[in-house]
Design a protein around this motif. Structure first.
Motif, mmCIF file in Angstrom:
data_model
loop_
_atom_site.group_PDB
_atom_site.id
_atom_site.type_symbol
_atom_site.label_atom_id
_atom_site.label_comp_id
_atom_site.label_asym_id
_atom_site.label_seq_id
_atom_site.Cartn_x
_atom_site.Cartn_y
_atom_site.Cartn_z
ATOM 1 N N ALA A 69 29.830 63.087 27.985
ATOM 2 C CA ALA A 69 29.362 64.525 27.714
ATOM 3 C C ALA A 69 30.869 65.363 28.009
ATOM 4 O O ALA A 69 31.292 66.160 27.515
ATOM 5 C CB ALA A 69 28.232 65.021 28.452
ATOM 6 N N THR A 70 31.054 64.789 29.509
ATOM 7 C CA THR A 70 32.324 65.610 29.787
ATOM 8 C C THR A 70 33.657 65.566 29.005
ATOM 9 O O THR A 70 34.462 66.520 29.068
ATOM 10 C CB THR A 70 32.667 65.252 31.449
ATOM 11 O OG1 THR A 70 31.391 65.270 32.107
ATOM 12 C CG2 THR A 70 33.791 65.883 31.931
ATOM 13 N N SER A 71 33.591 64.535 28.448
ATOM 14 C CA SER A 71 34.913 64.003 27.852
ATOM 15 C C SER A 71 35.009 64.818 26.248
ATOM 16 O O SER A 71 36.052 64.579 25.518
ATOM 17 C CB SER A 71 35.095 62.503 27.506
ATOM 18 O OG SER A 71 35.351 61.999 28.635
ATOM 19 N N LEU A 72 33.903 65.096 25.815
ATOM 20 C CA LEU A 72 33.586 65.830 24.598
ATOM 21 C C LEU A 72 35.010 66.905 24.190
ATOM 22 O O LEU A 72 35.312 67.149 23.139
ATOM 23 C CB LEU A 72 32.335 66.396 24.421
ATOM 24 C CG LEU A 72 31.129 65.436 24.186
ATOM 25 C CD1 LEU A 72 29.821 66.281 24.110
ATOM 26 C CD2 LEU A 72 31.419 64.622 23.145
ATOM 27 N N SER A 73 35.339 67.704 25.347
ATOM 28 C CA SER A 73 36.311 68.840 25.214
ATOM 29 C C SER A 73 37.612 68.231 24.939
ATOM 30 O O SER A 73 38.431 68.940 24.162
ATOM 31 C CB SER A 73 36.318 69.607 26.269
ATOM 32 O OG SER A 73 36.758 68.905 27.556
ATOM 33 N N THR A 74 37.680 66.860 25.307
ATOM 34 C CA THR A 74 39.089 66.374 25.244
ATOM 35 C C THR A 74 39.516 66.213 23.597
ATOM 36 O O THR A 74 40.527 66.411 23.104
ATOM 37 C CB THR A 74 39.136 64.779 25.792
ATOM 38 O OG1 THR A 74 38.597 65.052 27.154
ATOM 39 C CG2 THR A 74 40.478 64.406 25.552
ATOM 40 N N PHE A 75 38.319 65.924 22.807
ATOM 41 C CA PHE A 75 38.512 65.918 21.571
ATOM 42 C C PHE A 75 39.068 67.236 20.811
ATOM 43 O O PHE A 75 40.127 67.277 19.803
ATOM 44 C CB PHE A 75 37.099 65.582 20.743
ATOM 45 C CG PHE A 75 36.718 64.076 20.956
ATOM 46 C CD1 PHE A 75 37.379 62.929 20.588
ATOM 47 C CD2 PHE A 75 35.748 63.962 21.886
ATOM 48 C CE1 PHE A 75 36.980 61.754 20.915
ATOM 49 C CE2 PHE A 75 35.292 62.821 22.378
ATOM 50 C CZ PHE A 75 35.794 61.734 21.549
ATOM 51 N N LEU A 76 38.512 68.309 21.530
ATOM 52 C CA LEU A 76 39.194 69.595 21.074
ATOM 53 C C LEU A 76 40.522 69.820 21.291
ATOM 54 O O LEU A 76 41.300 70.398 20.758
ATOM 55 C CB LEU A 76 38.182 70.861 21.762
ATOM 56 C CG LEU A 76 36.598 70.721 21.295
ATOM 57 C CD1 LEU A 76 36.014 71.855 22.006
ATOM 58 C CD2 LEU A 76 36.551 70.822 19.684
ATOM 59 N N GLN A 85 44.030 74.111 30.148
ATOM 60 C CA GLN A 85 43.364 74.819 30.953
ATOM 61 C C GLN A 85 41.715 75.015 30.364
ATOM 62 O O GLN A 85 40.993 74.853 31.170
ATOM 63 C CB GLN A 85 43.820 76.038 31.414
ATOM 64 C CG GLN A 85 42.988 76.925 32.424
ATOM 65 C CD GLN A 85 43.919 77.822 33.036
ATOM 66 O OE1 GLN A 85 44.966 78.055 32.796
ATOM 67 N NE2 GLN A 85 43.419 78.573 33.917
ATOM 68 N N THR A 86 41.889 75.318 29.183
ATOM 69 C CA THR A 86 40.398 75.700 28.572
ATOM 70 C C THR A 86 39.619 74.421 28.594
ATOM 71 O O THR A 86 38.570 74.240 28.619
ATOM 72 C CB THR A 86 40.539 76.190 27.102
ATOM 73 O OG1 THR A 86 41.423 77.444 27.200
ATOM 74 C CG2 THR A 86 39.196 76.345 26.527
ATOM 75 N N CYS A 87 40.613 73.389 28.066
ATOM 76 C CA CYS A 87 39.850 71.913 28.077
ATOM 77 C C CYS A 87 39.087 71.652 29.330
ATOM 78 O O CYS A 87 38.134 70.857 29.362
ATOM 79 C CB CYS A 87 40.906 71.088 27.646
ATOM 80 S SG CYS A 87 40.190 69.148 27.724
ATOM 81 N N VAL A 88 39.757 71.790 30.556
ATOM 82 C CA VAL A 88 39.141 71.548 31.873
ATOM 83 C C VAL A 88 37.970 72.340 32.006
ATOM 84 O O VAL A 88 37.190 71.797 32.741
ATOM 85 C CB VAL A 88 40.479 71.773 32.890
ATOM 86 C CG1 VAL A 88 39.655 71.598 34.541
ATOM 87 C CG2 VAL A 88 41.444 70.669 32.861
ATOM 88 N N SER A 89 38.065 73.509 31.558
ATOM 89 C CA SER A 89 36.798 74.456 31.749
ATOM 90 C C SER A 89 35.714 73.970 31.039
ATOM 91 O O SER A 89 34.458 73.998 31.441
ATOM 92 C CB SER A 89 37.422 75.937 31.486
ATOM 93 O OG SER A 89 38.123 76.392 32.187
ATOM 94 N N LEU A 90 36.017 73.584 29.865
ATOM 95 C CA LEU A 90 34.909 73.109 28.958
ATOM 96 C C LEU A 90 34.408 71.704 29.591
ATOM 97 O O LEU A 90 33.054 71.556 29.381
ATOM 98 C CB LEU A 90 35.559 72.969 27.202
ATOM 99 C CG LEU A 90 35.606 74.245 26.846
ATOM 100 C CD1 LEU A 90 36.144 74.096 25.316
ATOM 101 C CD2 LEU A 90 34.188 74.981 26.696
ATOM 102 N N LYS A 91 35.222 70.797 29.988
ATOM 103 C CA LYS A 91 34.701 69.499 30.666
ATOM 104 C C LYS A 91 33.643 69.841 31.671
ATOM 105 O O LYS A 91 32.647 69.110 31.886
ATOM 106 C CB LYS A 91 35.966 68.930 31.522
ATOM 107 C CG LYS A 91 36.790 67.978 30.320
ATOM 108 C CD LYS A 91 37.850 67.285 31.230
ATOM 109 C CE LYS A 91 38.592 66.156 30.238
ATOM 110 N NZ LYS A 91 39.403 65.486 31.119
ATOM 111 N N ILE A 92 33.897 70.878 32.460
ATOM 112 C CA ILE A 92 33.167 71.520 33.654
ATOM 113 C C ILE A 92 31.665 71.711 33.034
ATOM 114 O O ILE A 92 30.548 71.475 33.574
ATOM 115 C CB ILE A 92 33.688 72.329 34.672
ATOM 116 C CG1 ILE A 92 34.795 71.745 35.349
ATOM 117 C CG2 ILE A 92 32.471 73.014 35.531
ATOM 118 C CD1 ILE A 92 35.599 72.918 36.130
ATOM 119 N N VAL A 93 31.669 72.691 31.933
ATOM 120 C CA VAL A 93 30.686 73.184 31.242
ATOM 121 C C VAL A 93 29.942 72.091 30.459
ATOM 122 O O VAL A 93 28.712 72.004 30.705
ATOM 123 C CB VAL A 93 31.008 74.059 30.058
ATOM 124 C CG1 VAL A 93 29.807 74.616 29.289
ATOM 125 C CG2 VAL A 93 31.640 75.504 30.857
#
Length: 214
Positions: A69-76, A85-93
């Motif tokens: 789930a945390t890694s999903l933002s990496t695809f974006l 920075q947005t990727c890290v924030s979305l990882k947390i979310v």
């Protein structure tokens, strides 16, 4: 983009909601783990009640769902839809939603486990180096005290302090805030364990099984 983010948020929560301990216990042992041991639907209670194999499987799956789930933002990020920075924030979310799903699973009347294994998978995806140090601290405290709960709480505190003291270099402030919030949540979720430790009634487990005396 908004629809994509909403969809990924829902997916993260659903991944976290997978009640591994409950489904595994029912499928392979014909029991509801919530009615045995501590009543907690997590890896620790599974180890204690159903054994090493069952506990290991539940631990791996619960950690993996947090990691995924945390890694999903990496695809974006790799699709150039967001910056790092947005990727890290979305990882947390996304990771937090997975942990929330474990705590309040939609598949089991919103009654789940404590989320430590899912949180471990989350921090592994978020900051592998700090996560590995925290895991090492958990194992050390667990080995010395024989309390899984104490190891979990100390390890959760280690993570933000590694960020504060810049052990691995400069960190995004949001990572530090996240670390302290998580530490507070882990300790809060283990408040009954703290009471039992102080009273001397907390269940003990052993990292290295003791030899049975003949």
């Amino acid at each position: 983009m908004i629809l994509i983010l909403i969809g990924l948020c829902l997916l993260s929560y659903i991944l976290g909601s997978i009640p591994t301990a409950i489904w595994y216990g029912e499928a392979y042992h014909g029991v509801d783990i919530r009615t045995l041991g501590s009543g907690n639907a997590g890896a620790t209670n599974t180890f204690r009640v159903l054994g090493k194999k069952a506990g290991s499987i539940v631990l791996f799956v619960d950690a993996f769902k947090g990691f995924l789930a945390t890694s999903l933002s990496t695809f974006l990020f790799y699709l150039h839809l967001i910056d790092w920075q947005t990727c890290v924030s979305l990882k947390i979310v996304f990771g937090f939603l997975a942990v929330l799903g474990h705590l309040l699973p939609v598949f089991c009347d919103f009654k789940g486990g404590k989320g430590v294994a899912t949180l471990m998978g989350m921090v592994l995806a978020l900051h592998p180096e700090a996560a590995l140090v925290s895991i090492a601290v958990f194992l050390l405290v667990f080995y010395l005290s024989n309390f899984v709960s104490l190891g979990s709480m100390v390890a959760s505190l280690m993570f933000p302090f590694l960020m504060v003291f810049k052990v691995f270099g400069d960190e995004f402030p949001i990572l530090i805030y996240f670390g302290f919030i998580v530490a507070f949540l882990v300790i809060f979720m283990h408040r009954k364990n703290i009471s039992r430790i102080l009273q001397g009634t907390e269940n003990r487990m052993y990292l290295i099984p003791r030899k049975k005396q003949s």
